[in-house]
Each structure stands twice: as structure tokens, then as C-alpha cells.
Write a protein that holds these residues in place. Sequence first.
Motif, PDB file in Angstrom:
ATOM      1  N   VAL A  23       0.927  -1.047   0.009  1.00 22.04           N
ATOM      2  CA  VAL A  23      -0.016  -0.014  -0.071  1.00 22.04           C
ATOM      3  C   VAL A  23       0.946   1.397   0.251  1.00 22.04           C
ATOM      4  O   VAL A  23       1.834   1.284   0.838  1.00 22.04           O
ATOM      5  CB  VAL A  23      -0.812   0.134   1.399  1.00 22.04           C
ATOM      6  N   THR A  24       0.598   2.199  -0.924  1.00 19.22           N
ATOM      7  CA  THR A  24       1.310   3.409  -0.951  1.00 19.22           C
ATOM      8  C   THR A  24       0.326   4.675  -1.308  1.00 19.22           C
ATOM      9  O   THR A  24      -0.881   4.531  -1.514  1.00 19.22           O
ATOM     10  CB  THR A  24       2.307   3.448  -2.081  1.00 19.22           C
ATOM     11  N   GLY A  25       0.682   5.804  -0.443  1.00 16.04           N
ATOM     12  CA  GLY A  25      -0.121   6.864  -0.580  1.00 16.04           C
ATOM     13  C   GLY A  25      -1.368   6.984   0.534  1.00 16.04           C
ATOM     14  O   GLY A  25      -2.053   7.771   0.324  1.00 16.04           O
ATOM     15  N   LEU A  26      -0.968   6.236   1.413  1.00 19.27           N
ATOM     16  CA  LEU A  26      -2.401   6.025   2.282  1.00 19.27           C
ATOM     17  C   LEU A  26      -2.408   7.549   2.961  1.00 19.27           C
ATOM     18  O   LEU A  26      -3.340   7.795   3.527  1.00 19.27           O
ATOM     19  CB  LEU A  26      -1.812   4.952   3.223  1.00 19.27           C
ATOM     20  N   GLU A  27      -1.275   8.346   3.159  1.00 21.82           N
ATOM     21  CA  GLU A  27      -1.407   9.618   3.813  1.00 21.82           C
ATOM     22  C   GLU A  27      -2.599  10.578   3.118  1.00 21.82           C
ATOM     23  O   GLU A  27      -2.876  11.703   3.648  1.00 21.82           O
ATOM     24  CB  GLU A  27       0.061  10.115   3.761  1.00 21.82           C
ATOM     25  N   ALA A  53      -6.502  -2.199   2.800  1.00 22.41           N
ATOM     26  CA  ALA A  53      -5.581  -1.197   2.700  1.00 22.41           C
ATOM     27  C   ALA A  53      -5.861  -0.036   3.663  1.00 22.41           C
ATOM     28  O   ALA A  53      -4.792   0.578   4.204  1.00 22.41           O
ATOM     29  CB  ALA A  53      -5.336  -0.879   1.390  1.00 22.41           C
ATOM     30  N   GLU A  54      -6.950   0.136   3.957  1.00 17.75           N
ATOM     31  CA  GLU A  54      -7.532   1.319   4.757  1.00 17.75           C
ATOM     32  C   GLU A  54      -8.188   1.034   5.957  1.00 17.75           C
ATOM     33  O   GLU A  54      -8.861   0.260   6.086  1.00 17.75           O
ATOM     34  CB  GLU A  54      -8.573   2.283   3.858  1.00 17.75           C
ATOM     35  N   SER A  55      -7.681   1.703   7.249  1.00 18.17           N
ATOM     36  CA  SER A  55      -8.219   1.567   8.465  1.00 18.17           C
ATOM     37  C   SER A  55      -9.568   1.923   8.678  1.00 18.17           C
ATOM     38  O   SER A  55     -10.315   1.228   9.389  1.00 18.17           O
ATOM     39  CB  SER A  55      -7.171   2.265   9.437  1.00 18.17           C
ATOM     40  N   ARG A  56      -9.967   2.862   7.919  1.00 15.54           N
ATOM     41  CA  ARG A  56     -11.372   3.248   7.928  1.00 15.54           C
ATOM     42  C   ARG A  56     -12.260   2.606   7.400  1.00 15.54           C
ATOM     43  O   ARG A  56     -11.917   2.106   6.394  1.00 15.54           O
ATOM     44  CB  ARG A  56     -11.374   4.799   7.499  1.00 15.54           C
ATOM     45  N   ILE A 147     -10.533  10.850  -4.191  1.00 13.13           N
ATOM     46  CA  ILE A 147      -9.160  10.315  -4.087  1.00 13.13           C
ATOM     47  C   ILE A 147      -9.108   9.229  -5.057  1.00 13.13           C
ATOM     48  O   ILE A 147      -9.611   8.225  -5.050  1.00 13.13           O
ATOM     49  CB  ILE A 147      -9.050   9.583  -2.550  1.00 13.13           C
ATOM     50  N   PRO A 148      -8.279   9.506  -6.080  1.00 14.39           N
ATOM     51  CA  PRO A 148      -7.839   8.241  -7.077  1.00 14.39           C
ATOM     52  C   PRO A 148      -7.367   7.049  -6.440  1.00 14.39           C
ATOM     53  O   PRO A 148      -6.518   7.359  -5.431  1.00 14.39           O
ATOM     54  CB  PRO A 148      -6.923   9.040  -8.210  1.00 14.39           C
ATOM     55  N   VAL A 149      -7.657   5.831  -6.753  1.00 10.37           N
ATOM     56  CA  VAL A 149      -7.160   4.710  -5.906  1.00 10.37           C
ATOM     57  C   VAL A 149      -6.804   3.814  -7.408  1.00 10.37           C
ATOM     58  O   VAL A 149      -7.777   3.329  -8.073  1.00 10.37           O
ATOM     59  CB  VAL A 149      -8.113   3.900  -5.182  1.00 10.37           C
ATOM     60  N   LYS A 176      -3.070  11.591  -4.753  1.00 11.62           N
ATOM     61  CA  LYS A 176      -3.695  13.021  -4.042  1.00 11.62           C
ATOM     62  C   LYS A 176      -4.871  13.135  -4.356  1.00 11.62           C
ATOM     63  O   LYS A 176      -5.684  13.151  -5.264  1.00 11.62           O
ATOM     64  CB  LYS A 176      -2.790  13.994  -4.811  1.00 11.62           C
ATOM     65  N   PRO A 177      -5.654  13.799  -3.021  1.00  9.33           N
ATOM     66  CA  PRO A 177      -7.060  14.095  -3.213  1.00  9.33           C
ATOM     67  C   PRO A 177      -7.320  15.234  -4.364  1.00  9.33           C
ATOM     68  O   PRO A 177      -6.462  16.129  -4.646  1.00  9.33           O
ATOM     69  CB  PRO A 177      -7.356  14.757  -1.924  1.00  9.33           C
ATOM     70  N   MET A 178      -8.412  14.942  -4.973  1.00  4.99           N
ATOM     71  CA  MET A 178      -8.735  15.871  -6.241  1.00  4.99           C
ATOM     72  C   MET A 178     -10.121  16.819  -5.642  1.00  4.99           C
ATOM     73  O   MET A 178     -10.893  16.131  -5.122  1.00  4.99           O
ATOM     74  CB  MET A 178      -9.260  15.290  -7.496  1.00  4.99           C
ATOM     75  N   GLU A 179      -9.916  18.214  -5.691  1.00  2.00           N
ATOM     76  CA  GLU A 179     -11.121  18.876  -5.461  1.00  2.00           C
ATOM     77  C   GLU A 179     -11.573  19.830  -6.778  1.00  2.00           C
ATOM     78  O   GLU A 179     -10.822  20.170  -7.533  1.00  2.00           O
ATOM     79  CB  GLU A 179     -10.963  19.747  -4.228  1.00  2.00           C
ATOM     80  N   PHE A 180     -12.797  19.871  -6.684  1.00  2.47           N
ATOM     81  CA  PHE A 180     -13.478  20.595  -7.846  1.00  2.47           C
ATOM     82  C   PHE A 180     -14.317  21.929  -7.528  1.00  2.47           C
ATOM     83  O   PHE A 180     -15.435  22.058  -8.331  1.00  2.47           O
ATOM     84  CB  PHE A 180     -14.147  19.675  -8.660  1.00  2.47           C
ATOM     85  N   SER A 181     -13.882  22.600  -6.882  1.00  4.47           N
ATOM     86  CA  SER A 181     -14.536  23.716  -6.140  1.00  4.47           C
ATOM     87  C   SER A 181     -14.613  24.745  -7.073  1.00  4.47           C
ATOM     88  O   SER A 181     -15.488  25.686  -7.380  1.00  4.47           O
ATOM     89  CB  SER A 181     -13.800  24.362  -4.863  1.00  4.47           C
ATOM     90  N   ARG A 182     -13.890  24.625  -8.431  1.00  9.97           N
ATOM     91  CA  ARG A 182     -13.822  25.642  -9.375  1.00  9.97           C
ATOM     92  C   ARG A 182     -14.989  25.536 -10.269  1.00  9.97           C
ATOM     93  O   ARG A 182     -15.593  26.419 -11.151  1.00  9.97           O
ATOM     94  CB  ARG A 182     -12.578  25.859 -10.157  1.00  9.97           C
TER      95      ARG A 182
END
Length: 239
Positions: A23-27, A53-56, A147-149, A176-182
Motif C-alpha cells: 500500500v502506498t499513498g495512504l497519507e 488497505a485502509e483503516s477506516r 481520491i483516485p485509487v 492525491k485528493p482532487m477537488e473541483f470547487s472551481r
Amino acid sequence: MWYWLFKFVFMGPVLSLLGRPKVTGLEHVPSSGAAILASNHLAVADSFYLPLAESRRITFLAKSEYFTGTGIKGRFQRWFYTVAGQVPIDRTDADSAQSALSTAQRILSEGKLLGMYPEGTRSPDGRLYKGKTGLARLALETGVPVIPVAMIGTNVVNPPGSKMWRFGRVEVRFGKPMEFSRFEGLAGNRFIERAVIDEVMYELMDLSGQEYVDIYAAAVKESSEPAKPAARMPHAAAG
């Protein structure tokens, strides 16, 4: 309780032995709050290795057929997918699609992680296929990060069409998280939604290393003709 027993006691050790997951990028996954995990889809095993892979806890939207079987087998399958964190949705028509969107919005409003496969179905040949805009509309209407996986190797451990699982090496890469507020206020605009989902698919292609095909995976499954790869992945504008 069943979800955690399933994850850590019943299936987790077996999955770890079979796939030796890396697992990579878990942060990049928030420790609290809602987010959409947008994953490529190679095999049924994706829905088990991603939660591992994810604790949640991760909730997936799954086709209702998984929950409507009869007899002992049907009851077991319904229990199995329920404890694995999957929620049944009907995908047969427009009304069903709106109901699925409402279910997804409810899950996110509760601050949960929602797992989605933007391709809509498993890849028929290991390549990455055109994304459906439902995820884009959900992201625009809720404002939660995407978040792309990238799931890698699950189709080796769990070959599509085979009931046998094999030893292999599974890798789960969180981007990395992606946001689309624009694009705030533009949910429902099909051109904006297409731009958003294309941007997500571009990130998935980059993260997974898969070849991209600019048609829907479902269309390939319904056709006897092999898909032709696109010359390049359409990249949505960054701003």
C-alpha cells in the motif's frame, strides 16, 4: 462488528497471504470526514483489497443482484456482501440511477468513505475504460474530495471469470485528493461533468499505468469486437 471481524479475522489474513498487498499513498486519505475513493476495477477482489488497505470503513455501492439470491446460497451471499461494506443499488433505469445517487449522498453526508468504480463495471481486458459521469455529479453536488485509487494485480489473484483464487502480488496506490470547487454550482451540466470525470480517469491512468480506451467497458462486454485503444487520454483543463 461483522465488518471488522470479516476484515481482520476471517478474510484479512487469507487475502494478505494470497496477495501480499503493498500500500502506498495512504497519507492522502483523510483520517475523518467524507471522501470518494475512485478506483479502477480489475476484479471482484478490488472490493476486498481496498478495504484491507485502509483503516477506516469503506462503503461501496453494489448491484442489487448480489442481495436478491434465494436459498442458503442467496442468504450467504447477501450476508457476505453486507458485512463487506456494500450497499445494494438498482442500476436498471434513470429513476434507479437517481436513487443510487441519493444513497451515495446520504453515505457522504454521514462523513463516511464511499468507494466507487467510475468505469461502472470490471475491465474486460485489464485496460482502463471511459468513466461514467455519476461520480462527477456526486462530487460536484457534495463538494467532497475525490481520491483516485489504483488497484494493481487483483486480476492475477482473482482472475475474472474464474472461481479460483491464486497467489500473486497486489498493490494499492492512493493518489492525491482532487477537488473541483472551481465548478461549484455546475452540477448537472453534462460538459462540466464530463470534464470532471475525464480528469479523474486521467489521474487513474497515470497512477495505475493502464492503457486507456475511450469507450465504456460495458459496451466492450456486449460486443464481440475488440476495443481499439485511444491515441491519448483526454485531459480536462486544470482551471
